[in-house]
Design a protein around this motif. Structure first.
Motif, short mmCIF file in Angstrom:
data_model
loop_
_atom_site.label_atom_id
_atom_site.label_comp_id
_atom_site.label_asym_id
_atom_site.label_seq_id
_atom_site.Cartn_x
_atom_site.Cartn_y
_atom_site.Cartn_z
N PHE A 10 -22.97 -38.58 -114.02
CA PHE A 10 -21.94 -38.35 -114.29
C PHE A 10 -20.38 -39.37 -113.38
O PHE A 10 -20.11 -39.74 -113.85
N SER A 43 -19.09 -30.38 -119.31
CA SER A 43 -20.20 -31.15 -118.58
C SER A 43 -21.59 -30.27 -118.61
O SER A 43 -22.15 -30.93 -118.15
N GLN A 84 -21.41 -32.18 -111.26
CA GLN A 84 -21.14 -33.41 -111.74
C GLN A 84 -19.79 -34.34 -110.86
O GLN A 84 -19.20 -35.20 -111.79
#
Ligand code: DON
Length: 580
Positions: free
Chosen positions: A334, A485, A517
């Motif tokens: 991420f 996400s 994330q």
């Protein structure tokens, strides 16, 4: 451990779901047994399998397979049916990605029908007078919509890979819109929970309330006459029936009500694209997933590459060690996403590097096997109030060796909340997936950079990750999910659950999931991870937070002898796997 949300309501309604499944799917029209499950064991079949987030969409798509159609025919039929039965995410006003595997041609290809920024879009269009990004503009206004791609994408899929006509694929959806269908508790609850968003304009009230102004309740019949006419125009005139003529004019008229940007030219110019999927390997399996403008495939492969050298199977399913290593790998992915990912038609995305085993080795070297790293200190926003799980994924496998993984969306639950007056469908708010301002998070707390800045005609970065895993040249696992996400991490874990932990596909889908994330620096878990595991993770330095359920995987596994196993996600009370 912080605990913020109680058990998702879909688990509470499991009994009702089982009854619905039994009701809907005992015997097909031709008298052939349809095999469906109660979501504690996978559905098993030999000739075809459909798993979607709505029973009615599963049914109509399965019917296509039974009549001899292929997985692509069934996928497009399911996609149009979901636009009718599940308006919170099924759509013709949004976009998505379809991954298609043909064993016969030894080919996996991807159709990118992601929305595009209108020609009039500008880099700073969502900045308010104070120079800060205004989430109301990017999420709930007429300028929050990208040019829709679904109709063009589905038409291209059929033209290139299907055997039925666009009109044939639309017929069940038109019937469902015209004759109506029985309102489920999930449908009724969904509209009530988003009434502020949906009833701002008259067209929303007309679509989602009864003529007497009351809510549709479970058991009512829901008819969508405007939407039926819109679908008929597509059936009669092909893509021109949507991107030109009456529907296009209605979209543009809707835009004018709120300074929206989509013009007749934008609509006419929309083109879906055939893309090469990103490809990787994991413990002897070939992984194919969505390439840019999605970040999903690249990061799934990146995380798998990082994890491949750890004995994940021996470390145990959802053990503290496995979760720790997985979360650390997720952080790296991420962090890269925030800097490098965007529409590769506009920016150079280092996809080869991100998916290379060597790069993964260098990132693995940075992981402390016993302690959590601290994510970089960039001030995150507050995505929580905008969370929703309303993209939708479906997986289909046919007896000809084709597999389809399709994920499509209007972004938030019910998109921008704006219904095109007279046309009966919701518009997406996908423009929020661009980075409105570097460092400012989108609705899923994702931070983007220059690579994902707004530019005319550009596709906004996505996390949608339709994925097909192959083993020995044969389709093995078809998967994908909604969840912003969390799509990436949810899909990843189902792959790991099957490959590393040998779970059957239903167990792999059902198992509690985790998510990290990078920013915000929190390890998010679903209910069901044991407390002693949580304590071990906290001891390693993780900030663990239990929140509502993540994603809704609709997945299929095919064994070497061709037996198909379908796993529908119990996190969606309407989801259904059926085979024959
Ligand atoms: O393309 C994306 O990544 C997002 N627009 C997907 C949104 C989504 O999954 C909604 N459900 N949480």
């Amino acid at each position: 451990m912080k605990k913020t949300v109680s058990q998702p309501s879909c688990f509470k309604s499991k009994t009702l779901f089982v009854l619905l499944i039994i009701l809907f799917s005992a015997v097909s029209a031709q008298g052939q047994a349809i095999l469906s499950g109660d979501r504690s064991v996978p559905v098993e079949a030999k000739n075809g399998m459909v798993v979607t987030s709505h029973t009615l969409a599963t049914e109509v798509a399965l019917e296509v397979l039974k009549k001899g159609g292929n997985a692509i025919d069934a996928a497009v039929t399911a996609g149009f049916a979901l636009a009718v039965t599940q308006p919170r995410s099924g759509n013709i006003g949004g976009g998505g990605f379809m991954l298609i595997s043909s064993q016969e041609k030894k080919d996996v290809t991807a159709i990118d029908y992601r929305e595009k920024a209108p020609a009039g879009a500008t880099k700073d269009m969502f900045l308010g007078a104070d120079g800060n990004a205004d989430p109301t503009l990017s999420r709930f206004s007429h300028i929050s919509s990208g040019v829709p791609g679904t109709v063009a994408g589905f038409a291209l899929a059929l033209e290139k890979y299907g055997t039925i006509s666009l009109a044939e694929s639309l017929a069940p959806a038109i019937e469902l819109a015209e004759k109506g269908f029985v309102v489920t508790p999930r449908f009724s609850k969904g509209v009530k929970s988003k009434q502020k968003r949906l009833f701002k304009f008259e067209a929303g009230k007309k679509k989602f309330l009864k003529p007497d102004g009351k809510f549709y309740e479970p058991g009512d019949i829901y008819i969508q006459a405007d939407l039926a006419e819109t679908l008929k125009r597509i059936a009669q005139n092909g893509t021109k029936g949507f991107y030109e003529g009456k529907t296009a004019e209605m979209i543009v008229a809707e835009m004018k009500k709120g300074s929206g940007l989509i013009t007749l030219d934008d609509l006419k110019a929309y083109q879906p694209k055939i893309r090469k999927p990103v490809q990787g390997t994991y413990r002897g399996h070939d992984i194919y997933s969505m390439s840019t403008p999605s970040s999903g495939g690249a990061h799934i492969i990146q995380i798998l590459n990082i994890l491949e050298k750890y004995p994940i199977g021996n470390l145990g399913h959802n053990s503290a060690k496995t979760i720790h290593l997985t979360a650390e790998a997720m952080k790296h992915a991420f962090a890269d996403r925030s800097k490098y990912l965007g529409d590769s038609d506009f920016v150079k995305v280092p996809l080869k590097g991100i998916t290379s085993k060597k790069y993964a080795a260098s990132q693995r070297a940075e992981i402390d096997p016993d302690f959590a790293s601290i994510s970089r200190n960039i001030l995150p926003g507050d995505p929580v109030s905008f969370e929703s799980n309303e993209t939708t994924h479906f997986s289909i496998v046919d007896k000809f060796g084709n597999a389809v993984a399709n994920t499509y969306t209007i972004n938030f639950s019910y998109g921008s909340g704006i219904v095109v007056e007279g046309a009966g469908f919701l518009l997406n708010n996908e423009m929020d997936d661009f980075s409105a301002k570097p460092g400012t998070p989108n609705g899923y707390g994702l931070i983007g950079g220059e690579a994902n800045k707004i530019e005319p005609h550009k596709r906004m970065l996505s996390s949608m990750s339709p994925t097909i895993v192959m083993k020995g040249g044969k389709n093995f696992l078809v998967a994908g999910s909604p969840g912003g996400s969390r799509i990436i991490t949810t899909t990843l874990q189902v792959i790991m659950n099957v490959i590393d932990h040998n779970l059957n596909v239903q167990a792999a889908v059902n198992a509690p999931r985790i998510h990290h994330q990078w920013l915000p620096d929190e390890l998010r878990i679903e209910e069901g991870i044991s407390l002693d595991t949580v304590r071990l993770l906290e001891g390693m330095g993780h900030t663990v937070t239990e929140k509502s359920s993540m994603g809704a995987i609709q997945s299929i596994m095919v064994t070497a002898d061709g037996t198909m196993f379908g796993g529908a996600d119990p996190r969606r009370s309407t989801s259904a796997a059926m085979g024959f």
